[in-house]
Each structure stands twice: as C-alpha cells, then as structure tokens.
Design a protein around this motif. Structure first.
Motif, PDB file in Angstrom:
ATOM      1  N   VAL A  71       0.829  -1.118   0.322  1.00 41.87           N
ATOM      2  CA  VAL A  71      -0.259   0.006  -0.157  1.00 41.87           C
ATOM      3  C   VAL A  71       0.705   1.195  -0.273  1.00 41.87           C
ATOM      4  CG1 VAL A  71       0.323  -0.314   2.214  1.00 41.87           C
ATOM      5  CG2 VAL A  71      -1.522   0.778   0.814  1.00 41.87           C
ATOM      6  N   GLY A  72       2.430   1.118   0.746  1.00 39.49           N
ATOM      7  CA  GLY A  72       2.859   2.201   0.607  1.00 39.49           C
ATOM      8  C   GLY A  72       3.262   2.311  -0.463  1.00 39.49           C
ATOM      9  N   GLU A  73       3.437   1.807  -2.337  1.00 40.10           N
ATOM     10  CA  GLU A  73       3.859   1.985  -2.688  1.00 40.10           C
ATOM     11  C   GLU A  73       3.271   1.872  -4.251  1.00 40.10           C
ATOM     12  OE1 GLU A  73       7.321  -2.288  -2.390  1.00 40.10           O
ATOM     13  OE2 GLU A  73       7.402  -0.834  -4.297  1.00 40.10           O
ATOM     14  N   SER A  74       1.707   2.566  -3.442  1.00 41.21           N
ATOM     15  CA  SER A  74       0.984   3.104  -4.179  1.00 41.21           C
ATOM     16  C   SER A  74       0.906   3.755  -5.851  1.00 41.21           C
ATOM     17  CB  SER A  74      -0.240   3.391  -3.903  1.00 41.21           C
ATOM     18  OG  SER A  74      -1.031   2.930  -2.617  1.00 41.21           O
ATOM     19  N   GLN A  75       1.681   4.976  -5.682  1.00 44.11           N
ATOM     20  CA  GLN A  75       2.052   5.822  -6.501  1.00 44.11           C
ATOM     21  C   GLN A  75       2.813   5.097  -7.609  1.00 44.11           C
ATOM     22  OE1 GLN A  75       0.072   8.547  -6.971  1.00 44.11           O
ATOM     23  NE2 GLN A  75       1.814   8.184  -9.336  1.00 44.11           N
ATOM     24  N   LYS A  76       3.602   4.544  -6.895  1.00 47.21           N
ATOM     25  CA  LYS A  76       5.403   3.807  -7.965  1.00 47.21           C
ATOM     26  C   LYS A  76       4.318   2.610  -8.781  1.00 47.21           C
ATOM     27  CE  LYS A  76       9.027   1.369  -7.447  1.00 47.21           C
ATOM     28  NZ  LYS A  76       9.752   0.321  -6.920  1.00 47.21           N
ATOM     29  N   ALA A 136     -18.284  -0.211 -14.432  1.00 40.87           N
ATOM     30  CA  ALA A 136     -20.345  -0.185 -13.865  1.00 40.87           C
ATOM     31  C   ALA A 136     -19.849   0.668 -12.706  1.00 40.87           C
ATOM     32  CB  ALA A 136     -20.969  -1.003 -14.052  1.00 40.87           C
ATOM     33  N   ALA A 137     -19.164  -0.424 -12.091  1.00 37.56           N
ATOM     34  CA  ALA A 137     -18.749   0.052 -10.237  1.00 37.56           C
ATOM     35  C   ALA A 137     -17.325   1.424 -10.206  1.00 37.56           C
ATOM     36  CB  ALA A 137     -17.509  -1.418  -9.713  1.00 37.56           C
ATOM     37  N   TYR A 138     -16.874   1.513 -11.194  1.00 39.36           N
ATOM     38  CA  TYR A 138     -15.856   2.746 -11.673  1.00 39.36           C
ATOM     39  C   TYR A 138     -16.461   4.359 -11.691  1.00 39.36           C
ATOM     40  CZ  TYR A 138     -12.230   5.748 -13.750  1.00 39.36           C
ATOM     41  OH  TYR A 138     -11.711   6.976 -14.150  1.00 39.36           O
ATOM     42  N   LEU A 139     -17.003   3.484 -12.908  1.00 36.66           N
ATOM     43  CA  LEU A 139     -17.779   4.023 -12.875  1.00 36.66           C
ATOM     44  C   LEU A 139     -18.849   5.275 -11.922  1.00 36.66           C
ATOM     45  CD1 LEU A 139     -18.708   4.031 -16.506  1.00 36.66           C
ATOM     46  CD2 LEU A 139     -17.181   6.475 -16.019  1.00 36.66           C
ATOM     47  N   ASP A 140     -20.002   4.006 -10.858  1.00 40.27           N
ATOM     48  CA  ASP A 140     -20.706   4.331 -10.020  1.00 40.27           C
ATOM     49  C   ASP A 140     -20.102   5.407  -8.696  1.00 40.27           C
ATOM     50  OD1 ASP A 140     -23.378   1.391 -10.865  1.00 40.27           O
ATOM     51  OD2 ASP A 140     -21.996   4.143 -11.543  1.00 40.27           O
ATOM     52  N   GLY A 141     -18.655   4.810  -8.664  1.00 36.45           N
ATOM     53  CA  GLY A 141     -17.506   5.575  -7.464  1.00 36.45           C
ATOM     54  C   GLY A 141     -17.875   4.111  -6.848  1.00 36.45           C
ATOM     55  N   THR A 142     -17.907   2.637  -6.711  1.00 30.89           N
ATOM     56  CA  THR A 142     -17.983   1.709  -5.686  1.00 30.89           C
ATOM     57  C   THR A 142     -17.302   0.625  -5.380  1.00 30.89           C
ATOM     58  OG1 THR A 142     -19.140   0.277  -7.389  1.00 30.89           O
ATOM     59  CG2 THR A 142     -20.456   1.794  -5.922  1.00 30.89           C
ATOM     60  N   LEU A 143     -15.212   1.092  -6.052  1.00 29.09           N
ATOM     61  CA  LEU A 143     -14.827   0.064  -6.365  1.00 29.09           C
ATOM     62  C   LEU A 143     -14.308   0.173  -4.499  1.00 29.09           C
ATOM     63  CD1 LEU A 143     -12.511   0.891  -9.216  1.00 29.09           C
ATOM     64  CD2 LEU A 143     -14.100  -0.877  -8.905  1.00 29.09           C
ATOM     65  N   SER A 144     -13.483  -0.391  -4.571  1.00 27.77           N
ATOM     66  CA  SER A 144     -12.698  -0.428  -2.759  1.00 27.77           C
ATOM     67  C   SER A 144     -11.558  -0.486  -2.995  1.00 27.77           C
ATOM     68  CB  SER A 144     -13.329  -2.112  -2.203  1.00 27.77           C
ATOM     69  OG  SER A 144     -12.424  -2.584  -0.887  1.00 27.77           O
ATOM     70  N   LEU A 145     -11.212   1.067  -3.130  1.00 25.18           N
ATOM     71  CA  LEU A 145     -10.412   1.236  -3.546  1.00 25.18           C
ATOM     72  C   LEU A 145      -8.853   1.272  -2.406  1.00 25.18           C
ATOM     73  CD1 LEU A 145     -10.966   5.093  -4.904  1.00 25.18           C
ATOM     74  CD2 LEU A 145     -10.942   3.004  -5.596  1.00 25.18           C
ATOM     75  N   VAL A 146      -7.916   0.546  -2.975  1.00 23.40           N
ATOM     76  CA  VAL A 146      -7.375   0.956  -1.614  1.00 23.40           C
ATOM     77  C   VAL A 146      -6.021   2.312  -1.177  1.00 23.40           C
ATOM     78  CG1 VAL A 146      -3.838   0.878  -1.474  1.00 23.40           C
ATOM     79  CG2 VAL A 146      -5.400  -1.231  -2.623  1.00 23.40           C
TER      80      VAL A 146
END
Length: 585
Positions: A521-526, A569-579
């Motif tokens: 998780v600490g390397e997300s941007q990389k 659809a989940a991406y567009l709806d904003g329902t993804l479980s984001l890190v």
C-alpha cells in the motif's frame, strides 16, 4: 468484366495511362514536396514487384509488407495481388521508444502468417538488418527493398490465375494482441466491398466527371482497413485520384487535413470521430477563414463511436468555410466484412435517435440541425443502411433469433463482402463467421457489436465483446491487463480489469483497475506509474486512470473470469474498494 483489382489496374493503365492515381504530400503540406504516380507507372511498378515474386515461385505464399507512409507501399501491395501472393500489411519498427513494441508485432505477424518474404522500403530493410539478434526469424526470410527491383522486371510479369475465392491479403484485427487474428480477405470480397463503397458514397460516373476524378484526400494509415479499402483501393477500383499523407503529419497539425481538402476539393474524405475533434481543438479561426470546404460531399465518420455533439460543433465551426451539415456521413464496418457494412445517404443530414429509443421502438426521429443542441448532443447517431447485397439483422446472441425493430441485440451480417474467416483459426472462424439464424437461410458473421434498427437504419449502441477501439485502433483488454500485472510484484495475476470510458471530446480512453497486495500500500503511486509506463511502452496508449483496489474485490464470474463490464460500472459509479480508503463493513 473485371474479376479483380488487378484487372482494373490493367484497364486504367491502358485507358488513362497519364492520369494521376495517387498524390503523396511528403511533408503533409500542400506547398511542400509532392510525389505522384500515374496509372501507367503504378501498373509498371506493381508488375515489377509481382514478377520478382513470381520468379521465386511464391504463389499463395504470405508476404509481409513493412513500409512507412508513402507510395511504395501501394506498389508493393498491388504487386502482391498481381502475383497471386497473399499480402500481409504491417507496421514497421520506427523510433527507439517504439522498437520493442514494433518488434513484438513483427514477430507475431511472421509467426502467425508464416511469412516467407518481407517487402519494405530501403530504410526499413536496412533497419531490419540490424535487428538479427532480436529477430532471429529473419534468418529464414528473404527481405528486399522494392525500390531495388528494376522496372525492367515488369516485362516478365504473367497474369495470375485468380478466382473470387483466392485470398488477396490478411487484415490483422489488432496490432497489440498476443494472439493476432488475420482476416482472410479474398479478391471477391474486395471487389464486392468496393462496389458497396461506390454505391453508398455516391461515387457515380457523373460525380467522378464533376470532380474531374479528384475523389479522395486521406491521412488514414494504409495498413488498417479503413485507410486501405477506402481511399486507396476505391481509387484503383474507379480509376480516380487520391491525395494521401502521413497520419503523423495529421496528428502533428490537424489543419493539414482541411487544408488539403480545401486545396484539392475532393468528394470524399474522413476518419474516426477523434479526427474531427482534433480539428475543432487545434484549427484556429484564422486558419479556418482561409479554407474552402464547399466541395466536400462525404465526410465519413466511423471506426469508433460517432458522436452527435462532434458533428454539430464541426458543422457550426466550419460552416463559414463552406462545410455543409449534410456532408456528415456516419458509417459502420469491420475488417471481418472487408470494410463497409452500412452508410448514410449522400446529401441528407445524419439521422439521430432521441434518448430512450433503444428501449422504445416508437421513439422520435431527429435530424442534425433540426433540434436544439442539447437534444442533439444526447441523441444516438444512425450509421446508415446496408449496401446493396448486404443483409444485416439484429439477433439475440444467446437464443440466436432475430429481434424486432427497435430492440438492441448483436449485429449480424451476411453477403459477398464477408471475409473467408480467420487465418489458421478454425475454431474462431466457426464461432464468428458461421452463425445460423432461425428462419433465415445461409450463414452470418457475428460482429460482436450491439445495435438496433429503426426504419431500416442501423444505430450502434456498444460492444458485446470487450474489444476497445481507441483512436480507430483495436486493443484487447487482456493484453493491457497482462502488461499491467507484469509491471510490479504486488499486482495479483488474473486480478486486473481493463476497459474504456468516454473521454468526451477525446474519444474512448483506457482505464485499468488492479488488485494489489496489502503490504504494498505504501508503494501505490510507484505502482500506478509503472502500470502507466508498461502500457505506454507495450501498446502506445496513454491511460486515463489507474485504480488500485483491495484483493478479492474485482467482479468475476463463477468460473473466475474477470467481469469487465461490472468493473467499468463500479468505476463509473464510484463503488470500487479503493486501496488507501477504509472499506465499509
């Protein structure tokens, strides 16, 4: 009666030998260096290439064509047809940053087509000579620069024994897929589709005479079906003149396209929807004021979703330069049907369908310019009617039955333009080209595209398959997903979804959603940067968005397959479980 484009080239070379077949703008500018080739010279160079191939006993063999934009490709392509060999148009390596991607593509084409010869320009053949370590396949392949084949070779050319069923060339449906599919386009397919293009786009003898044979301007890539089957081969079919220039020169300065149209006054020119958007974005009012687009009769728009808003804005912006709303010409086609399937009506504005007609067959019909901008911009765009001899039905893809007008289903096509199948891929050929429909005779091509009919006109609404069409090119999501997963150890294999979303004026754009290990998780941007870099290097695509999600959260089928539509659809709806974002339990 002409049986092939080879016969027609012979006819034009004898009947109008000095007429310009192609004019090539070397710098993309009308006032820069210009190369042209007459029909007599085109036939001579094509026959020289053909004779060279015939002397080596290559009838029926596959010949890979690797050329930069220019006239040499056309001579080589027609040379292959004139020799009875199977042409395989490809994209040559160009530029250091693109060499890895181009090398992979060349490797795949060589392997899949079992190419015995590579024809190219001197610069491409010289470049290939320095790639022997990366391309060991070249040891068993003859590579020749067609500029080095002498004109005198044409004297030994022998007319090939061609039938309508003889394969003319392989049109590969994607330059990025790890499992390329070569569509087997026959000489009969080519002749039939040129007939359909001619009829649908109004290329009548009277029109050809009115335009003094100046019919086309095109920057489209000639190794893709739209650029090849359309402007290049329809010119040979009709014996007219086409003005061509490089896609790169168009992308660098989109006004070059409109300047060439203004200068040469062609009847027909076009491209994917993004091309019109680029003109809207980059052509200045001062440049527009110097244009005359009044002779532009068919501004075809296809290969990706056609947007009513783009057509409205283009007509409004370039109306002062003489562009007419009626010139907009939405059309639909695919490589498996050689090219065109449906096209609009010349001199009639595009037909639009009010929002909701996909669900209600009695929706209201609209025309571009007949309603306010807001209503136009949300409307679906009609892609015209099937050409003569083309049968198009909307089918339920599961039950394989025809659907009534107004209902959305899979677009199925039959007719003489439908290709023979996929090269050396019997299973895919059977699944795609051999569909049967209850109550209908014959076999159908399953396009994988969704749409509905209204009043006999086709409205394309989406894709049944997950194929992404970005800037007129096909990309398979599996390829992008693999490139992403290989970019960092924390990305879980088989747990990435790639899909495209509407980028507004920039057309369809790719998005990647990837599950990542919790400890990274600490390397997300990389990780995000590595995914972007990997897809850019392997596929030449900028990624609109990269989203990292928690393990086990990307939708999958019961058998473990990624559900890309559900992910989108989940991406567009904003329902993804984001890190990095706490999950709600």
């Amino acid at each position: 009666m002409a049986r092939s484009l080879v016969d027609l080239l012979t006819l034009h070379a004898s009947g109008q030998p000095e007429r310009t077949a192609y004019r090539y703008l070397v710098t993309g500018d009308c006032d820069g260096e210009i190369q042209d080739i007459s029909y007599a010279r085109l036939a001579e160079r094509s026959r020289a290439v053909a004779a060279w191939l015939q002397e080596r006993g290559l009838a029926g063999a596959r010949v890979l064509l690797l050329y930069p934009p220019g006239l040499e490709f056309i001579c080589a392509y027609l040379g292959c047809l004139s020799a009875g060999v199977v042409a395989v148009p490809g994209l040559p390596p160009h530029g250091r940053s693109q060499n890895h991607r181009a090398l992979l593509r060349v490797k795949r084409l060589i392997a899949d087509a079992d190419a015995r010869v590579i024809l190219g320009s001197r610069e491409v053949i010289a470049a290939l000579a320095g790639m022997s370590e990366d391309l060991p396949e070249l040891a068993d392949i003859t590579c020749v620069a067609t500029e080095d084949i002498p004109d005198a070779a044409a004297a030994s050319w022998r007319e090939p024994d061609l039938t309508a069923d003889s394969v003319a060339f392989l049109q590969y449906t994607s330059g990025s897929t790890s499992a390329p599919r070569g569509v087997m386009v026959t000489h009969g397919n080519l002749m039939d589709n040129e007939r359909v293009i001619t009829e649908r786009m109004g290329h009548t003898p009277d029109v050809i005479e009115e335009y003094d044979h100046e019919l086309f301007v095109s920057w489209l890539p000639v190794y893709h079906d739209m650029g090849l089957i359309g402007p290049v081969l329809n010119a040979v079919y009709l014996g007219v003149t086409a003005t061509l220039f490089s896609p790169l020169h168009f992308l660098q300065r989109p006004e070059r396209w409109l300047t060439a149209i203004s200068r040469y006054g062609p009847h027909t020119s076009g491209g994917p929807n993004f091309a019109y958007e680029l003109c809207l974005k980059h052509v200045t009012p001062e440049q527009r004021d110097g244009l005359d687009l009044s002779r532009w009769k068919v501004a075809f728009n296809g290969a990706e979703p056609v947007r009513a808003a783009t057509m409205r804005r283009f007509a409004e912006t370039f109306g002062p330069a003489g562009f007419r709303r009626e010139a907009h010409y939405p059309c639909y086609g695919l490589a498996e049907a050689t090219l065109i399937v449906t096209g609009g009506s010349v001199d009639a504005p595009p037909t639009l369908a009010a929002s909701g007609i996909a669900d209600h067959a009695d929706g209201t019909g609209l025309h571009l310019g007949s309603v306010e901008a807001g209503a136009v911009d949300t409307a679906a765009v009609g892609s015209g009617r099937p050409g003569p001899g083309v049968t198009l039905v909307i089918a339920d893809p599961e039950r394989q039955v025809e659907l009534p007008e107004g209902e959305v289903g899979e677009i199925w096509v039959s007719g003489a333009s439908v290709a023979k199948g996929y090269w050396r891929n019997a299973l895919a050929t059977r699944q795609t080209f051999r569909a049967t429909l209850a109550g209908r005779e014959g076999r159908f091509l399953r396009t994988g595209d969704l749409g509905f009919l209204r009043g006999g006109e086709l409205f394309v609404t989406g894709r049944l398959k997950d194929l992404m069409v970005i800037e007129g090119r096909n990309h398979y999501p599996q390829d992008l997903e693999l490139s992403a997963e290989m970019s960092h150890w924390a990305l879980r294999p088989g747990c990435t979804a790639a899909f495209s979303v509407d980028g507004g004026g920039e057309g369809e754009q790719p998005v990647v959603v990837a599950e990542t290990a919790p400890e990274a998780v600490g390397e997300s941007q990389k990780i995000i940067d590595l995914i972007r870099g990997a897809i850019s290097e392997a596929h030449g695509l900028p990624v609109r968005d990269v989203v990292l999600v928690h393990p086990g959260t990307i939708p999958k089928t019961s058998s473990g397959k990624i559900q890309r539509r559900a992910s989108r659809a989940a991406y567009l709806d904003g329902t993804l479980s984001l890190v990095g974002v706490p999950t709600v339990r």
